[in-house]
Motif scaffolding. Structure first.
Motif, PDB file in Angstrom:
ATOM      1  N   ALA A  24       0.682  -1.433  -0.034  1.00 57.63           N
ATOM      2  CA  ALA A  24       0.290  -0.170   0.233  1.00 57.63           C
ATOM      3  C   ALA A  24       0.795   1.297   0.003  1.00 57.63           C
ATOM      4  N   ARG A  40       2.581   1.711  -3.366  1.00 58.72           N
ATOM      5  CA  ARG A  40       1.404   0.988  -4.608  1.00 58.72           C
ATOM      6  C   ARG A  40       1.866   2.282  -6.258  1.00 58.72           C
ATOM      7  N   ASP A  66      -7.869  -0.911  -4.058  1.00 61.44           N
ATOM      8  CA  ASP A  66      -6.746   0.555  -4.174  1.00 61.44           C
ATOM      9  C   ASP A  66      -7.070  -0.049  -2.376  1.00 61.44           C
ATOM     10  N   PRO A  67      -5.646   0.857  -1.940  1.00 65.79           N
ATOM     11  CA  PRO A  67      -5.308   0.465  -0.799  1.00 65.79           C
ATOM     12  C   PRO A  67      -6.992   0.643   0.638  1.00 65.79           C
ATOM     13  N   SER A  68      -7.637   1.715   0.177  1.00 64.63           N
ATOM     14  CA  SER A  68      -8.542   2.470   0.928  1.00 64.63           C
ATOM     15  C   SER A  68      -9.331   1.593   0.633  1.00 64.63           C
ATOM     16  N   ALA A 117      -5.090   1.990   3.615  1.00 66.35           N
ATOM     17  CA  ALA A 117      -4.524   3.490   3.914  1.00 66.35           C
ATOM     18  C   ALA A 117      -4.553   4.411   4.756  1.00 66.35           C
ATOM     19  N   ASP A 118      -5.634   3.874   5.795  1.00 63.81           N
ATOM     20  CA  ASP A 118      -4.971   4.309   7.340  1.00 63.81           C
ATOM     21  C   ASP A 118      -4.299   3.737   7.938  1.00 63.81           C
TER      22      ASP A 118
END
Length: 161
Positions: A18, A21, A70-72, A128-129
């Motif tokens: 992540a 990326r 997506d990491p989120s 993502a967090d």
């Protein structure tokens, strides 16, 4: 909850992917080295994550691994389930399916509540967090407790054990 080394390594590997990326594909040995994880173990874990659809791979000189999403869009719970299965189980049985008698009859409810508590953090917290250091409110609230970083001893024992 006991987090296995394999699960810890899987989450850390996904966090490395992540964080990088934008760099494209990363080799398994790059991920392993960055996170101080044994290379062969990381390669095996990446295979499990690929089978679960969390990472994708490409062969060749320009190949490697990257997140498939997506990491989120990838919660910590997703990675844990890909490696270890359900977040909570009692001797391989889902908490809602255990059947207790006598003084233990209400224990099932405690196990189900524990699973809900784990879900509230692990499903709300994305890769993502964690990479951004911006945990969701539910996690920040739990971390604000005075004893959040304190390991409690067994009753009747001091912290030394």
């Amino acid at each position: 909850m006991r987090v296995t080394a394999k699960t810890d390594y899987a989450v850390r590997g996904c966090l490395e992917l992540a964080a990088h990326r934008a760099d494209g594909m990363l080799k398994a040995d790059q991920i392993a080295a960055a996170q101080q994880i044994p290379g062969a173990f990381m390669l095996s874990i990446l295979g499990d994550l690929r089978a679960a659809g969390i990472v994708e791979s490409r062969r060749g000189a320009d190949g490697g691994y990257r997140l498939a999403l997506d990491p989120s869009d990838v919660a910590l719970a997703d990675v844990i389930r890909a490696i270890d299965g359900p977040l909570a189980s009692i001797a391989g049985v889902q908490p809602e399916d255990v059947d207790y008698r006598g003084a233990s009859v209400h224990l099932r409810d405690a196990w189900v509540a524990l699973r809900v508590a784990m879900r509230s953090v692990l499903e709300a917290t994305t890769l993502a967090d964690v990479v951004a250091g911006d945990l969701p409110a539910v996690a920040r609230a739990l971390l604000s407790h005075d004893d959040a970083y304190v390991t409690r001893p067994l009753p009747g024992r001091d912290a030394e054990g």
